[in-house]
Structures are given as structure tokens and as C-alpha cells.
Enzyme design. Structure first.
Site, mmCIF file in Angstrom:
data_model
loop_
_atom_site.group_PDB
_atom_site.id
_atom_site.type_symbol
_atom_site.label_atom_id
_atom_site.label_comp_id
_atom_site.label_asym_id
_atom_site.label_seq_id
_atom_site.Cartn_x
_atom_site.Cartn_y
_atom_site.Cartn_z
ATOM 1 N N ASP A 158 0.862 -1.171 0.000
ATOM 2 C CA ASP A 158 0.000 0.000 0.000
ATOM 3 C C ASP A 158 0.909 1.235 0.000
ATOM 4 O O ASP A 158 2.086 1.149 0.364
ATOM 5 C CB ASP A 158 -0.887 -0.045 1.252
ATOM 6 C CG ASP A 158 -1.700 1.220 1.439
ATOM 7 O OD1 ASP A 158 -2.318 1.675 0.456
ATOM 8 O OD2 ASP A 158 -1.689 1.753 2.560
ATOM 9 N N ASP A 160 -0.324 5.030 0.894
ATOM 10 C CA ASP A 160 -0.649 6.016 1.925
ATOM 11 C C ASP A 160 -0.614 5.392 3.315
ATOM 12 O O ASP A 160 -1.261 4.357 3.561
ATOM 13 C CB ASP A 160 -2.027 6.617 1.666
ATOM 14 C CG ASP A 160 -2.087 7.404 0.362
ATOM 15 O OD1 ASP A 160 -2.598 8.516 0.365
ATOM 16 O OD2 ASP A 160 -1.593 6.900 -0.671
#
Length: 370
Positions: A158, A160
Site C-alpha cells: 500500500d 498512503d
């Protein structure tokens, strides 16, 4: 007046470590066969009087081979003998046998000790017990299959709050003046209380009119997560392919790939502009949790890799599908729901701590950087 500190390695049976009531600083523990080698620093009474002892031993060039069905790794910033004693008692309460122990890191800022475990392990129950014990110890305690203690061939991340220490969409909202509304929707989505696709559409609608020119100003200011550069560089040195799979924006993911991190593949959402400003609309398909998993799985198949060669790392509820895909699914500084549901959790250390879950010790990691 402070008492001088003594550093000693004690040689003793593993079971005997739980006996003395004295506490002191733990530096390392190594065990294979019949006797443990326990490195301690103490300034008062000797904790194991009468036991064979010597000066500290150097770290091994490589940890012992993993032969047990399970590994449990302790990661502690300030390790104590009392922590170790409580942990060994915990293993005994679970009726787990410790077959080998390696210290993977013994720096001033962290000590990492890997325990090879044999015995009956019901994964969900054992995971929850380890999380509770981690809270008791004030440390991270990670359970994983012994076979997963190896360097992956493909790692999905991922972006963020995982590779960067920010939520990009919240940063855009600050500039647009809708910070509170967007942050509340982001929190609900990452905590699993709101469908990600619905949350993404709502947030993009609030960002209507955002200037495309501002993107170039924001990208260089996004802070990397602690340990991100070290982990990605080492994975590249080890031949592992890496991918960003994010519900965030391709502009920022590609900026990271181009300017800051060695990343091989990027999958992200496209921003829709008209006349130099965001329209407030979205481009389908949105990269949500299920799509992250599907994209990582497709890339593994393209590279002719089985799930045992794949790991994933993330922090939010929309990362859970891909965290359950491969050999390891590591939640890094996760939201509470994700901490309870992810296969593995690192809560107190940076991204580079994942290297210990791949079976590497500090000497091997330092050699990669040279």
C-alpha cells in the site's frame, strides 16, 4: 553513585532462564541443542551465579536454518530479562516447545529474537494470544509459519500511511479547504466502517476544482515511512520484485517510483482533470481492496510465482484482502480493526523490521548495503 555495568554471556539450560527474580538488560539469546547462550548487562547482583559465563559473543554470520513449523519473533526497543522470562512462561502455558532461538538484531535501539516453535497451533487463537502478550510486554510479537521465514520474490505495498507517512487525499483536502470532511471519510474507510469505493467517490466530489499545478508542489513534501527506503533497497538487492498497490493516486505513486523508492510496478487510481482542475469524478475501475488483491495475484501469476513467494504490507481495512493472499501479510502501524485481522503486525518499528520476518539478521542486512 551509579554502579558499573557488567556484560556477560551465561551458558545454561533454556528452562533455567525463568528462575532468577533479578531483572536486567537483555542483549541476546541463542539456543540450539541443550544449552542457551544468554547475553545480559547488569549493574547489581549477578543474575545467574554459578553458571558458566564468558564475554559477549559476536553475532553469527547467518541465523540457524528454520526447521520448526512456526516462528515467533520478539521485537523490543528496550529488552529486559523479565520480558524474556514472561515470554518463555507464555510459551509453556500454550504448550509450545522452543526448539531453537536466534538473535537477529542486538543494536542499541532494538533487539530482535526469533523463537522456533513446535506444538499444536490454532492460527487465529494463537495470533490473538500473541497480540495480547505483545501488549503485556510492550513489544511486537509476530507469529508466522516457519516456511515463510525466507526472502519473497514479490512484495506488494500500500502507499498512503504505509510507504509514506501521510494520506495524500487528506493533504489535497487541506489545500482545498475541506480537510475535516475528507479526513472523516478517510478514517471511516481505513477503519473498515465505510465501503472504500463509496468513500473514494465522496472524497473526490469534495475535491472538485483542485488545481493540477499543485500536485508538483505536494509530491516532494510527502514524508517516507520510517524504514521504507532501507526495506525497498534491500529487497531490490535480494532480487525481489516490488509493487505499489494503492487506492491513492497514480501521480504520487509514480513520483515515488521515479524519484524516491526502487519500485518495479505501480497500480493506482487516475485523477480526472478538465481545464486544469479536478472534475470531482472518478475513473473506473477504482483500486479498492479486492482489486489490490487481484492485481497482486495477477502479477504473481505473470511472474510464475506461487502464493508462498508473495508478501504484502499495508495499514488499512482495504489492504486486508491482499494481506491474506501470500506467505506473509504484514500490517504496519495498522488501524485497530486491521491489527486484529491481519496475519502479522508490526506496530512499534519501521518498515525495515520486515526484513527479520524474512529470516535475515543484522549482519546479512549490513552486507546487502555494502
Amino acid at each position: 553513585m551509579n554502579n558499573p555495568t557488567t556484560s556477560q554471556e551465561f551458558h545454561l539450560p533454556l528452562a533455567q532462564i525463568t528462575q532468577p527474580p533479578l531483572d536486567c538488560t537483555l542483549r541476546y539469546l541463542n539456543f540450539e541443542g541443550h544449552y542457551a547462550r544468554l547475553g545480559l548487562e547488569y549493574s547489581h547482583s549477578e543474575p545467574f551465579a554459578g553458571m558458566a559465563r564468558c564475554a559477549f559473543s559476536p553475532m553469527a554470520a547467518a541465523p540457524a536454518a528454520v526447521r520448526a513449523p512456526w516462528c515467533i519473533t520478539l521485537l523490543s526497543a528496550s529488552p529486559r530479562l523479565s520480558q524474556l522470562q514472561r515470554l518463555l512462561q507464555f510459551f509453556a502455558e500454550q504448550q509450545w516447545t522452543v526448539t531453537a532461538v536466534d538473535t537477529l538484531s542486538q543494536s542499541l535501539t532494538r533487539t530482535v529474537i526469533r523463537f522456533q516453535i513446535d506444538g499444536k497451533v490454532e492460527l487465529s487463537t494463537a495470533r490473538n494470544a500473541c497480540l495480547q502478550m505483545a501488549d503485556t510486554l510492550g513489544a511486537d510479537l509476530v507469529l508466522q509459519p516457519g516456511a515463510s521465514q525466507k526472502v519473497p520474490a514479490l512484495a506488494g505495498f500500500d502507499m498512503d500511511s504505509t510507504l509514506i507517512d501521510a494520506e495524500v487525499i487528506d493533504e489535497l483536502a487541506k489545500i482545498t479547504g475541506v480537510e475535516d470532511q475528507v479526513a472523516a471519510i478517510t478514517q471511516a474507510a481505513m477503519s473498515g466502517d465505510l465501503d472504500f469505493c463509496e468513500s473514494f467517490k465522496r472524497r473526490m466530489a469534495l475535491l472538485k476544482g483542485f488545481s493540477e499545478q499543485s500536485l508538483a508542489e505536494i509530491a516532494p513534501q510527502l514524508p517516507l515511512k520510517t524504514g521504507a527506503h532501507k526495506l525497498l533497497n534491500n529487497l531490490r538487492a535480494l532480487g525481489c520484485k516490488t509493487a505499489i498497490l494503492t487506492g491513492g493516486f497514480s501521480y504520487f505513486a509514480h513520483y515515488l517510483q521515479r524519484e524516491r523508492l526502487p519500485v518495479d510496478f505501480v497500480y493506482a487510481n487516475e485523477m480526472v482533470f478538465s481545464g486544469g482542475v479536478l472534475t470531482g469524478g472518478v475513473m473506473e475501475p477504482i483500486v479498492d481492496g479486492l482489486r489490490k488483491r487481484a492485481l497482486l495475484q495477477a502479477k504473481a501469476q505473470e511472474l510464475k510465482l506461487g502464493p508462498e513467494s508473495v508478501v504484502a504490507m499495508g495499514d488499512g481495512a482495504n489492504d486486508l484482502p491482499m494481506l491474506h493472499l501470500g506467505a506473509l501479510g504484514i500490517a504496519i502501524h495498522p488501524k485497530p480493526k486491521v491489527r486484529l485481522e491481519a496475519p502479522q503486525v508490526i506496530n512499534l518499528f519501521g518498515l525495515d523490521a520486515a526484513l527479520y520476518l524474512f529470516g535475515l539478521n543484522d549482519r546479512q542486512i549490513e552486507k546487502l548495503a555494502s
